[in-house]
Design an enzyme around this catalytic site. Structure first.
Site, PDB file in Angstrom:
ATOM      1  N   CYS A  81      -2.807   8.621  -7.832  1.00 38.42           N
ATOM      2  CA  CYS A  81      -3.883   8.514  -6.833  1.00 38.42           C
ATOM      3  C   CYS A  81      -4.961   9.547  -7.133  1.00 38.42           C
ATOM      4  CB  CYS A  81      -3.355   8.731  -5.411  1.00 38.42           C
ATOM      5  SG  CYS A  81      -4.738   8.749  -4.240  1.00 38.42           S
ATOM      6  N   GLY A  85     -12.271  -2.796 -10.452  1.00 34.47           N
ATOM      7  CA  GLY A  85     -13.062  -4.021 -10.634  1.00 34.47           C
ATOM      8  C   GLY A  85     -13.353  -4.297 -12.099  1.00 34.47           C
ATOM      9  N   LYS A 143       0.847  -1.203   0.000  1.00 36.56           N
ATOM     10  CA  LYS A 143       0.000   0.000   0.000  1.00 36.56           C
ATOM     11  C   LYS A 143       0.879   1.250   0.000  1.00 36.56           C
ATOM     12  CE  LYS A 143      -3.361   2.979   0.959  1.00 36.56           C
ATOM     13  NZ  LYS A 143      -4.015   3.578  -0.207  1.00 36.56           N
ATOM     14  N   ASN A 174       3.730   6.043  -7.389  1.00 38.97           N
ATOM     15  CA  ASN A 174       2.303   6.327  -7.563  1.00 38.97           C
ATOM     16  C   ASN A 174       2.113   7.788  -7.940  1.00 38.97           C
ATOM     17  OD1 ASN A 174      -0.427   6.532  -7.513  1.00 38.97           O
ATOM     18  ND2 ASN A 174      -0.704   5.707  -5.448  1.00 38.97           N
ATOM     19  N   LEU A 226      -5.031   7.940   0.723  1.00 36.67           N
ATOM     20  CA  LEU A 226      -3.614   7.684   1.026  1.00 36.67           C
ATOM     21  C   LEU A 226      -3.354   7.504   2.515  1.00 36.67           C
ATOM     22  CD1 LEU A 226      -1.244   9.905  -1.170  1.00 36.67           C
ATOM     23  CD2 LEU A 226      -0.926   7.519  -0.554  1.00 36.67           C
ATOM     24  N   THR A 274      -7.074   3.666 -10.585  1.00 41.19           N
ATOM     25  CA  THR A 274      -8.534   3.724 -10.685  1.00 41.19           C
ATOM     26  C   THR A 274      -9.015   4.935 -11.499  1.00 41.19           C
ATOM     27  OG1 THR A 274      -8.517   4.829  -8.555  1.00 41.19           O
ATOM     28  CG2 THR A 274      -8.905   2.453  -8.551  1.00 41.19           C
TER      29      THR A 274
HETATM   30  O1  RRO Z   1      -5.540   5.803  -1.060  1.00 39.18           O
HETATM   31  C1  RRO Z   1      -6.327   5.942  -2.036  1.00 39.18           C
HETATM   32  O2  RRO Z   1      -7.408   6.530  -1.938  1.00 39.18           O
HETATM   33  C2  RRO Z   1      -5.998   5.426  -3.363  1.00 39.18           C
HETATM   34  C3  RRO Z   1      -4.734   5.492  -3.937  1.00 39.18           C
HETATM   35 BR1  RRO Z   1      -3.247   6.114  -3.015  1.00 39.18          BR
HETATM   36  C4  RRO Z   1      -4.543   5.084  -5.282  1.00 39.18           C
HETATM   37  O3  RRO Z   1      -3.450   5.134  -5.858  1.00 39.18           O
HETATM   38  N1  RRO Z   1      -5.615   4.615  -5.948  1.00 39.18           N
HETATM   39  C5  RRO Z   1      -6.844   4.534  -5.387  1.00 39.18           C
HETATM   40  O4  RRO Z   1      -7.799   4.097  -6.051  1.00 39.18           O
HETATM   41  N2  RRO Z   1      -7.008   4.946  -4.087  1.00 39.18           N
END
Ligand code: RRO
Length: 291
Positions: free
Chosen positions: A125, A212, A40, A122, A68, A188
């Site tokens: 996000c 998904g 994560k 990343n 995050l 996402t």
């Molecule tokens: O933590 C999040 O809300 C999150 C992250 Br860092 C990401 O890279 N992708 C996502 O769908 N949620």
């Protein structure tokens, strides 16, 4: 097989944010069977994350807005990384920041760690106000972040790209030019779900990231386009629930895949994907070269 300089037993990794730091899954599956574990996202300082609700189910998918949440790099190194060191599966650490310097600093800190076999950067996000997706949506910033990480470490670098762009080839090429060893996509897709009784969003932060099976065709298309735009390997992510879903990504040009949302449905999802790919390769021995 080897991908971006990372030795793996098979091309199936577990995606960041869907597998925690491995511990929760170790009672249910043999972590040594996985191709790699991507942890994560970790930031320099601890983060509280976004207001609840943070998860909503949607047709064939889910929206998340975790924001995050994590305990910061120091805690990660002391409390989470030692557990992963026990396994013969490469640990890839996903890092996130609010500035180019944050990413570089994280990479510098991690470059000392022998358990860490790669860094996934990343820049995608969707759920934070500063940094995150704004880096991955801008080819210039993508290149800057990756180049700064490149300078800070000799470890393999994987740039995790956002699908929320008009032309994926631009950040894909920028990451390669910055010195990435591989790309992973997709993170996402920004979405929203509204409760019609209240008229308000079902998520505390209004929008979230959709994942998904619902997003798989979008992911396959983006992997197809990115794989043709760069010479470095592409790792396919997006709604992989089975071996045949993974095989679709290989045909699109991916050299490896990450299983994400499926881990929430079945702790054995990635293990099943590995078995099903083996069966496919047995039936189609010349389809792919996993070397
Ligand atoms: O933590 C999040 O809300 C999150 C992250 Br860092 C990401 O890279 N992708 C996502 O769908 N949620």
């Amino acid at each position: 097989m080897e991908l971006a300089g990372i030795k793996m037993k098979n091309p199936v990794m577990v995606a960041s944010g869907t597998f925690g730091f491995g511990k929760d899954f170790a009672d249910y599956i043999d972590l040594n069977k996985l191709g790699a574990i991507v942890t994560k996202s970790v930031t320099l300082k601890p983060r509280e994350g976004n207001p609840p609700p943070r998860i909503v189910e949607t047709p064939s998918g889910m929206l998340n807005s975790i924001g995050l949440q994590n305990k910061g790099i120091e805690h990660f190194l002391k409390k989470q990384l030692p557990f992963l060191a026990k396994f013969d599966t490469p640990t890839i650490v996903n890092i996130a920041g609010e500035s180019v310097e944050d990413y570089a600093e994280l990479a510098r800190i991690l470059s000392q760690e022998t358990t860490v076999k790669g860094i996934e950067v990343n820049i995608s996000c969707p759920n934070v106000k500063k940094g995150g997706m704004s880096f991955g949506c801008d080819a210039g910033l993508t290149k800057q972040v990756i180049a700064a990480v490149r300078k800070a470490t000799t470890q393999p670098i994987i740039a995790k790209l956002t699908p929320n762009v008009a032309d994926i080839t631009l950040p894909a090429k920028a990451a390669a030019e910055g010195g990435a060893d591989a790309l992973s996509l997709i993170n996402t897709i920004v979405g929203m779900s509204i409760d019609i009784e209240t008229g308000g969003s079902r998520l505390g932060s209004l929008t979230g990231g959709l994942s998904g099976p619902a997003i798989r065709p979008i992911a396959v298309r983006l992997v197809y386009e990115a794989a043709r735009a760069v010479k470095i390997p592409v790792i396919g992510i997006g709604g992989i629930m089975s071996g045949s879903d993974a095989v679709e990504f290989f045909h699109a040009g991916a050299k490896a895949v990450q299983v994400g949302t499926a881990n929430f449905v079945d702790t054995s999802a990635a293990i099943n994907v590995i078995k099903e790919i083996e069966e496919y390769v047995h039936r189609h021995p010349r389809a792919f070269n996993f070397s």
